[in-house]
Design an enzyme around this catalytic site. Sequence first.
Site, mmCIF file in Angstrom:
data_model
loop_
_atom_site.group_PDB
_atom_site.id
_atom_site.type_symbol
_atom_site.label_atom_id
_atom_site.label_comp_id
_atom_site.label_asym_id
_atom_site.label_seq_id
_atom_site.Cartn_x
_atom_site.Cartn_y
_atom_site.Cartn_z
ATOM 1 N N ASP A 73 -5.813 -20.022 0.491
ATOM 2 C CA ASP A 73 -6.834 -21.079 0.383
ATOM 3 C C ASP A 73 -7.021 -22.045 1.793
ATOM 4 O O ASP A 73 -7.980 -22.043 2.023
ATOM 5 C CB ASP A 73 -5.942 -22.548 -0.367
ATOM 6 N N LYS A 104 -6.542 -30.170 -1.965
ATOM 7 C CA LYS A 104 -7.583 -30.075 -3.023
ATOM 8 C C LYS A 104 -6.914 -29.574 -3.934
ATOM 9 O O LYS A 104 -6.317 -29.740 -4.619
ATOM 10 C CB LYS A 104 -8.039 -29.163 -2.072
#
Length: 293
Positions: A139, A11
């Site tokens: 995350d 990401k």
Amino acid sequence: MTTARVPAQAKVNLLLHVLARETSGYHSIETVFLRLDLADEVVVRTSSRRSLDCSGPAMPATGLGRVERNLAFMAAREYAEATGWPNGFEIQIVKKIPTGGGLGGGSADAGAVLRALDAMSPHPLGPRLASLATQIGADVPFMTVSAPMAIAWGRGERMLPLPVLPPRPVLLIVPQVPVATADAYSWLASDRGVYTPVARVLAPAVLADWTSIAPIARNDFERVVARRHPVIAQLVDELRAVGAGLAMLSGSGSTVFGVFDDEPDAAAVARSTGQDVIQTNTSDRVVGVELEQ
């Protein structure tokens, strides 16, 4: 033996705003996550034992440390303790995401393991999987959901999926500069002093296309990390100079990424910067789990 295979997609943060420190010691954040095509390869098998094996081109020479502290192993253990299944597991990971670079590689592996186990489970958690992921890392909740793009708050556990942006070419520059997340937060706190930032109100239209996102794309860590490691600012400038419409630090660093309208010349950027460069794309989907019997 039941087996699940799933890519653990990296990401980037298109926005990363660090808010006040909570009484727990953690900082609340406001961020926009977006998945990339770049991914580790994760295989999970049910087993009578518990093991983790990591290999691949992105493995650091010193390894990944103790197995018990690896986020992927922790994710499997938490899943087993929370659901009573499975008794054992074997995890194999081929590392392609640079470690410790702000690309969420460890969190992506953990999220992939949770998704794999839930796909194999006789009693899947479904939407509750993200709540379990919160216990593992900030995350990880995003790495368990099917949305390739989302805005998140808190420790990443409060999320709003967003309409995904059209895929764009991305260059990742990975400088040989270690930036520990704890150090980045410490530098930020030191530079801010007593200033306490507050969350901003973002209109959905601002996050609807690349043109509107570019002006607000910002990472609070970028300036403080670049003060200690000037190469970060130099690489951001280099990406902008070769046509990146958006260029910034990802996470707490040290990877710098640039998003382009057209395919960039990665080899030329590698030559001019003298750094490792990875070419990939932003992703408009989360790749599903494949099951084998």
